[in-house]
Scaffold this motif. Structure first.
Motif, PDB file in Angstrom:
ATOM      1  N   ASP A  89       8.217   5.456   5.697  1.00  0.00           N
ATOM      2  CA  ASP A  89       8.047   6.612   6.565  1.00  0.00           C
ATOM      3  C   ASP A  89       7.018   6.265   7.638  1.00  0.00           C
ATOM      4  OD1 ASP A  89       8.161   9.153   7.640  1.00  0.00           O
ATOM      5  OD2 ASP A  89       6.698   9.979   6.218  1.00  0.00           O
ATOM      6  N   ASN A  90       7.457   6.241   8.910  1.00  0.00           N
ATOM      7  CA  ASN A  90       6.588   5.839  10.015  1.00  0.00           C
ATOM      8  C   ASN A  90       6.027   4.439   9.786  1.00  0.00           C
ATOM      9  OD1 ASN A  90       5.404   6.170  12.503  1.00  0.00           O
ATOM     10  ND2 ASN A  90       3.676   7.395  11.766  1.00  0.00           N
ATOM     11  N   GLY A  91       6.917   3.546   9.365  1.00  0.00           N
ATOM     12  CA  GLY A  91       6.521   2.192   9.023  1.00  0.00           C
ATOM     13  C   GLY A  91       5.809   1.438  10.127  1.00  0.00           C
ATOM     14  N   PRO A  92       6.305   1.440  11.371  1.00  0.00           N
ATOM     15  CA  PRO A  92       5.625   0.690  12.426  1.00  0.00           C
ATOM     16  C   PRO A  92       4.162   1.093  12.602  1.00  0.00           C
ATOM     17  CG  PRO A  92       7.827   1.292  13.152  1.00  0.00           C
ATOM     18  CD  PRO A  92       7.592   2.001  11.853  1.00  0.00           C
TER      19      PRO A  92
ATOM     20  N   LYS B 166       0.828  -1.206   0.000  1.00  0.00           N
ATOM     21  CA  LYS B 166       0.000   0.000   0.000  1.00  0.00           C
ATOM     22  C   LYS B 166       0.863   1.257   0.000  1.00  0.00           C
ATOM     23  CE  LYS B 166      -3.790   2.179   2.604  1.00  0.00           C
ATOM     24  NZ  LYS B 166      -3.170   3.481   2.839  1.00  0.00           N
ATOM     25  N   ASP B 167       2.043   1.168   0.607  1.00  0.00           N
ATOM     26  CA  ASP B 167       2.931   2.334   0.700  1.00  0.00           C
ATOM     27  C   ASP B 167       3.772   2.533  -0.553  1.00  0.00           C
ATOM     28  OD1 ASP B 167       3.480   4.452   2.479  1.00  0.00           O
ATOM     29  OD2 ASP B 167       5.442   3.597   2.958  1.00  0.00           O
ATOM     30  N   GLY B 168       3.690   1.604  -1.499  1.00  0.00           N
ATOM     31  CA  GLY B 168       4.406   1.795  -2.765  1.00  0.00           C
ATOM     32  C   GLY B 168       5.379   0.703  -3.135  1.00  0.00           C
ATOM     33  N   PHE B 169       5.712  -0.195  -2.235  1.00  0.00           N
ATOM     34  CA  PHE B 169       6.598  -1.308  -2.574  1.00  0.00           C
ATOM     35  C   PHE B 169       5.844  -2.330  -3.419  1.00  0.00           C
ATOM     36  CE2 PHE B 169       9.089  -0.172   1.400  1.00  0.00           C
ATOM     37  CZ  PHE B 169      10.214   0.261   0.708  1.00  0.00           C
TER      38      PHE B 169
ATOM     39  N   ALA C  44       8.045   3.523  -4.716  1.00  0.00           N
ATOM     40  CA  ALA C  44       8.597   3.049  -3.459  1.00  0.00           C
ATOM     41  C   ALA C  44       8.873   4.217  -2.518  1.00  0.00           C
ATOM     42  CB  ALA C  44       9.868   2.255  -3.704  1.00  0.00           C
ATOM     43  N   PRO C  45       8.631   4.057  -1.242  1.00  0.00           N
ATOM     44  CA  PRO C  45       8.847   5.153  -0.291  1.00  0.00           C
ATOM     45  C   PRO C  45      10.314   5.480  -0.057  1.00  0.00           C
ATOM     46  CG  PRO C  45       8.188   3.162   0.856  1.00  0.00           C
ATOM     47  CD  PRO C  45       8.031   2.877  -0.588  1.00  0.00           C
TER      48      PRO C  45
ATOM     49  N   PHE D  77      12.082  -8.078   6.647  1.00  0.00           N
ATOM     50  CA  PHE D  77      10.888  -7.362   7.091  1.00  0.00           C
ATOM     51  C   PHE D  77      11.242  -6.159   7.961  1.00  0.00           C
ATOM     52  CE2 PHE D  77       8.533 -10.908   5.482  1.00  0.00           C
ATOM     53  CZ  PHE D  77       7.295 -10.373   5.155  1.00  0.00           C
ATOM     54  N   VAL D  78      12.262  -6.297   8.767  1.00  0.00           N
ATOM     55  CA  VAL D  78      12.700  -5.139   9.550  1.00  0.00           C
ATOM     56  C   VAL D  78      13.231  -4.055   8.615  1.00  0.00           C
ATOM     57  CG1 VAL D  78      14.366  -4.333  11.251  1.00  0.00           C
ATOM     58  CG2 VAL D  78      13.167  -6.490  11.617  1.00  0.00           C
ATOM     59  N   ASP D  79      13.981  -4.469   7.590  1.00  0.00           N
ATOM     60  CA  ASP D  79      14.503  -3.509   6.615  1.00  0.00           C
ATOM     61  C   ASP D  79      13.360  -2.787   5.918  1.00  0.00           C
ATOM     62  OD1 ASP D  79      16.222  -2.098   4.946  1.00  0.00           O
ATOM     63  OD2 ASP D  79      16.393  -3.753   3.499  1.00  0.00           O
ATOM     64  N   MET D  80      12.326  -3.513   5.513  1.00  0.00           N
ATOM     65  CA  MET D  80      11.187  -2.871   4.861  1.00  0.00           C
ATOM     66  C   MET D  80      10.487  -1.904   5.813  1.00  0.00           C
ATOM     67  SD  MET D  80       7.796  -4.523   3.062  1.00  0.00           S
ATOM     68  CE  MET D  80       7.060  -4.987   4.622  1.00  0.00           C
ATOM     69  N   THR D  81      10.297  -2.326   7.055  1.00  0.00           N
ATOM     70  CA  THR D  81       9.640  -1.460   8.036  1.00  0.00           C
ATOM     71  C   THR D  81      10.417  -0.167   8.216  1.00  0.00           C
ATOM     72  OG1 THR D  81       8.788  -3.408   9.199  1.00  0.00           O
ATOM     73  CG2 THR D  81       8.780  -1.333  10.406  1.00  0.00           C
TER      74      THR D  81
END
Length: 750
Positions: free
Chosen positions: A471-474, A411-414, A669-670, A463-467
C-alpha cells in the motif's frame, strides 16, 4: 570737594538698619566692604589657570596610563605569531598533516637582496612618510579620511610599521582596542628596530597574492625571477597589488586588471615625486603593466588533497566557522580521514580501472559503520585538473537502490521467503513494461521468486511486483531510503520503478545508507571534521558529537543484511567473495531513456566499513556500454572488483567479524498471493521390489527459481540446483607451465 562728588554716606542713605528716628544706629559696627566684581579678563585668566591645572593633571594621568600600557605591551615572537595564523588540517589522530589553508609560500631574504627600486615602490604605494614618521602617522590618518570621503584612491591610514605589526602580531578584527594595541606595538617596534629592519620584515611577510608571502616568493610567482632581479615596472606592479591582493590581480577579471592598472600608475607617479624615478623613466613604464608568467598550481591541492581540504572547509563553514577563522585563525583541524583508507581507494582504482579511456570516472567512498565518519574516498581525478568530486556527485545507482526496497518490504510485513513475479516483462495497467536483464524481453525467473533470490539475482520484475503489492509502496521505499541516509527524492522520482534506482544518489550517501543497515538500523550522519583546536592556546573549539538514530528495527536490518549477503555468496556480487571475510552488498547499473547504460555500481559492507564504487563517463550521464569498460559494464565486473581491491587494503589487519544471523521475520503480508514456495514431496525411493514398477503418483510440476535446490528434481530441472561436477578424465602429464587462472567472463547481471 567738588559739587559733583557725593558726600560720604550720601549714596548709602537707603542701606543698613535704621533707628526709630530714621537715622543710622550709632552703636552698630560698620559693615565690610563688598568684593569687587571680576572683569571678563580676570574671569578668563582664572578659568585658564584652573584649566591648565586640570590639563596638566589629566596629561600626567594619561601619560602614566600610556606609560603603563606601553610597558605592559609585550612584543610576541614574530615567527610563532606568524605561524600561528596558519590553519593546519590533519588525518585522524591529529599527527599526520594533510595540508593547510592560506598556505604561506614565503622565503625571507635580507633587505640588501631587495632592489632599491622595489623598496621605494613599496614606500610610494603604502606609506610615503615611512622614513620620517614615528611608526604612526596622525596626518596620514586625517589625509586618508578626507581622501576616502572625496572618493580618492590613495594610500591607507596605516603606516608600513602598523601594517607590519598587524600582520605579524594581531588579528584582523576592526576594533578600537586592536587599533590602540597596534599603535603601542608600532611605537615599540619603532624604538627597537631601525627603519630598514622594519621594511625588511614588512617585505618578507606581506601577502602579494598567488599564494606568495614576501617579496621573494612574489617575484617568483609573478615573474619567475628572484627579488634581486626586479626592475622598476615589476616593482611598481607588486607594490600596487599590496593594497588588495585578491582583487588587484592580473589573473582576475578585466575590471580587476583595470583597477590594478590605475593603482600601478599611482605608484609610478609616487616614485617619480619621491625621486626614485626620473620623469623620462616614469613615462616609459606608466600606463603599461609588465608581462607576468602563467599562474602555477600549488601542490597543496594536488591529487586528492584538494578534494579533502574542500570537504573540510565546507563542513567548517556549516559548523559556523568563518572564512577568516579558517584561512587565518590558527586552527588545528583533525579529520576522520585515514591515510590507509585514502590510499586504498586510489590504489584500487589504479589496479582495476581500464587505462587509456578518456573521461571515464571511477569513484570510491568509505564510511565508518559505527560512527558515520568518512574514512576515505577517491574522487576520480586530480583536483588540479578538475574540481568535480565524483565521490560526492549524485548519479543514478540502479539496482544498488534495491536494498532500501527490501527493508521497506520486510518492515511492511513481507518476509525473505515471500515470493514475487520474476517473469519478464512485467506489464503495468497502462501498458508500460519493466524487463529483467537478458536477451529480448529479459530473462524469466518464474512466477514465484523469493525475496532473497530476487535480491541475489537482481530480478527487476520481482521488485516492481513487491512495490506494487504494498500500500503506497513507492513512498514507503522513498521514506526508508531517506531514513537510512539518502537525501530526499523528488516527487517525480517516487514511482513504481523506484527500486530500480533512477533517482541520483552520491557514492558517499550510498555508503552511509548501507552503513545504517550494517549497524543494525542505526543511522549516523556523515562527517569529516572530528575536532577543532585553537593551535596557539590548545582551546578546544569543536568536537564532533556522537549522533545515533535507530531508524530501522534491528531484526529488519538483520534480514535485509542477510539478503545482501546472498548477493555476494551466490548472486551478482560474487567477485566480492575474494575479500575473504563476511561481506554484503549489491550491484547496480542505470540506463538512460534510450536504454543505454550510464552508470555501473557496487556498494557493500563488512560489519565495520561500508564502501561504494561507481563508474561513469563524461558528464556522468553519457553511455559506458560500448567499449568504455572492455570486460563488461555490469556492477559485477569493474565496480565489484574495485570494491574488493579497496576493501582488501582497507581491512588489512582489522579483525574479522561476523554478521548477526537473520531474524527471519514473518509478519502479516500487505497483500495476498506471495506465500513462500513449498517444494513438492520427494519422489519415493526405489526398492528392489518396486524398482521396475511404474510410479503410482503423477510427477509434480517442474519447480521454479526460489533460492532452494529441490533434490527431488535436481539439475537441470530445478534452476536453483548446481550442475554436477564432471568426472575427471585422466590426462597425460604436461611439460608446459600451468595456465594463469582467472579472466573468465562473468555472467550478465545488473
Amino acid at each position: 570737594m567738588s559739587a559733583s562728588t557725593p558726600r560720604s554716606g550720601a549714596s548709602r542713605s537707603d542701606n543698613g538698619p535704621r533707628n526709630g528716628n530714621g537715622g543710622r544706629s550709632r552703636g552698630t559696627t560698620s559693615r565690610k566692604a563688598a568684593k569687587p566684581k571680576l572683569t571678563g579678563k580676570e574671569r578668563a585668566r582664572r578659568i585658564a589657570k584652573y584649566g591648565l591645572i586640570a590639563g596638566l593633571v589629566g596629561a600626567l594621568v594619561l601619560s602614566a596610563m600610556f606609560y603603563i600600557a606601553y610597558r605592559a605591551t609585550d612584543i610576541p615572537d614574530p615567527n610563532q605569531a606568524f605561524q600561528a595564523q596558519t590553519t593546519n588540517v590533519y588525518y585522524a589522530g591529529g599527527k599526520t598533516k594533510i595540508g593547510r589553508f592560506a598556505t604561506q609560500n614565503r622565503e625571507s631574504i635580507p633587505l640588501a637582496d631587495v632592489p632599491k627600486v622595489m623598496q621605494d615602490a613599496a614606500v610610494a604605494a603604502e606609506d610615503r612618510t615611512f622614513w620620517t614618521n614615528k611608526g604612526i602617522d596622525p596626518k596620514g590618518i586625517i589625509r586618508a579620511a578626507f581622501s576616502n570621503a572625496k572618493g580618492g584612491a590613495t594610500q591607507g591610514a596605516s603606516t608600513i610599521t602598523q601594517q607590519y605589526v598587524k600582520i605579524l602580531y594581531l588579528s584582523q578584527e576592526r576594533t578600537i582596542r586592536r587599533k590602540i594595541k597596534e599603535a603601542f606595538l608600532s611605537l615599540k617596534i619603532q624604538q627597537q628596530q631601525s627603519k630598514s629592519q622594519i621594511l625588511e620584515g614588512y617585505l618578507n611577510t606581506i601577502y602579494f597574492g598567488r599564494g606568495a608571502y614576501g617579496i621573494q616568493a612574489a617575484a617568483n610567482a609573478y615573474f619567475g625571477i628572484p627579488a634581486k632581479q626586479l626592475d622598476a615596472s615589476q616593482s611598481a606592479m607588486l607594490a600596487a597589488i599590496l593594497n588588495s591582493p585578491n582583487y588587484l590581480s592580473p589573473d582576475r577579471s578585466d575590471a580587476s586588471r583595470q583597477a590594478l592598472q590605475q593603482r600601478y600608475d599611482y605608484v609610478v607617479s609616487g616614485m617619480e615625486k619621491m625621486g626614485s624615478l626620473s620623469a623620462s623613466d616614469a613615462a616609459k613604464i606608466e600606463g603599461k603593466l609588465p608581462d607576468t608568467k602563467k599562474q602555477a598550481s600549488s601542490n597543496t591541492y594536488a591529487g586528492q588533497k584538494g578534494f579533502m581540504l574542500s570537504m573540510v572547509k565546507q563542513e567548517l563553514l556549516r559548523l559556523g566557522f568563518t572564512d577568516q577563522d579558517i584561512d587565518g585563525g590558527g586552527l588545528k583541524v583533525t579529520t576522520t580521514f585515514t591515510k590507509k583508507a585514502m590510499d586504498a581507494a586510489q590504489q584500487a582504482v589504479q589496479q582495476v580501472a581500464p587505462t587509456g579511456v578518456k573521461a571515464l570516472h571511477a569513484a570510491v567512498a568509505s564510511v565508518d559503520v559505527q560512527t558515520g565518519g568518512v574514512l576515505g574516498f577517491y574522487s576520480g581525478q586530480d583536483y588540479l585538473k578538475s574540481q568535480i568530486d565524483w565521490a560526492t556527485t549524485a548519479l543514478p545507482p540502479g539496482s544498488a537502490f534495491k536494498p532500501f526496497a527490501v527493508a521497506a518490504g520486510i518492515k511492511d510485513g513481507f518476509s525473505l521467503k515471500d515470493t514475487f513475479d520474476g517473469n519478464s516483462p512485467y506489464t503495468f495497467p497502462d501498458g508500460s513494461t519493466v524487463v529483467n536483464e537478458g536477451e529480448g524481453t529479459g530473462t524469466d525467473f518464474g512466477a514465484k521468486v523469493s525475496l532473497t533470490t530476487a535480491t541475489a539475482k537482481s530480478i527487476n520484475t520481482a521488485f516492481v511486483d513487491m512495490t506494487q503489492s504494498m500500500d503506497n509502496g513507492p513512498q514507503k521505499i522513498a521514506d526508508m531510503a531517506q531514513k537510512l541516509g539518502v537525501p530526499p527524492l523528488k516527487p517525480e522520482e517516487i514511482n513504481a520503478r523506484i527500486s530500480l534506482g533512477g533517482a541520483p544518489v552520491s557514492p558517499l550517501n550510498m555508503a552511509n545508507a548501507y552503513a545504517a543497515i550494517a549497524d543494525g538500523g542505526l543511522h549516523h550522519s556523515t562527517f569529516v571534521v572530528s575536532k577543532v583546536v585553537k593551535a596557539s592556546t590548545g582551546e578546544v573549539l569543536y568536537t564532533a558529537p556522537r549522533k545515533t538514530d535507530q531508524v530501522l528495527d534491528s531484526d529488519v536490518a538483520a534480514d535485509t543484511s542477510y539478503a545482501m549477503q546472498q548477493v555476494v555468496k551466490t548472486g551478482t556480487g560474487r567477485a566480492a567473495t575474494a575479500l575473504g571475510r563476511p561481506a554484503a552488498g549489491k550491484t547496480g547499473t542505470a540506463t538512460n531513456d534510450d536504454k543505454r547504460v550510464i552508470t555501473s555500481w557496487f556498494v557493500g559492507f563488512t560489519p565495520q566499513v561500508a564502501t561504494a564504487v561507481t563508474y561513469s563517463h563524461g558528464t556522468g550521464y553519457k553511455p559506458i556500454d560500448e567499449g568504455y569498460l572492455p570486460r563488461g559494464y555490469f556492477g559485477a565486473t569493474y565496480p565489484a572488483e574495485t570494491w574488493t581491491a579497496a576493501m582488501k587494503l582497507l581491512m588489512d589487519g582489522v579483525p574479522v567479524e561476523d554478521f548477526p544471523p537473520p531474524a527471519n521475520l514473518d509478519g502479516k503480508a500487505p497483500s495476498s498471493g506471495h506465500d513462500p514456495y513449498t517444494p513438492p514431496p520427494p519422489k519415493p525411493k526405489p526398492t528392489k521390489k518396486t524398482s521396475s514398477a511404474a510410479p503410482t503418483t503423477a510427477a509434480p510440476q517442474e519447480p521454479v527459481a526460489n533460492g532452494v535446490c529441490d533434490p527431488a528434481y535436481g539439475y537441470p530441472q530445478d534452476p536453483d540446483c548446481p550442475p554436477p561436477s564432471p568426472s575427471p578424465t585422466p590426462t597425460p602429464p604436461s611439460t608446459s607451465p600451468p595456465p594463469i587462472l582467472g579472466g573468465g567472463k562473468p555472467s550478465s547481471s545488473p
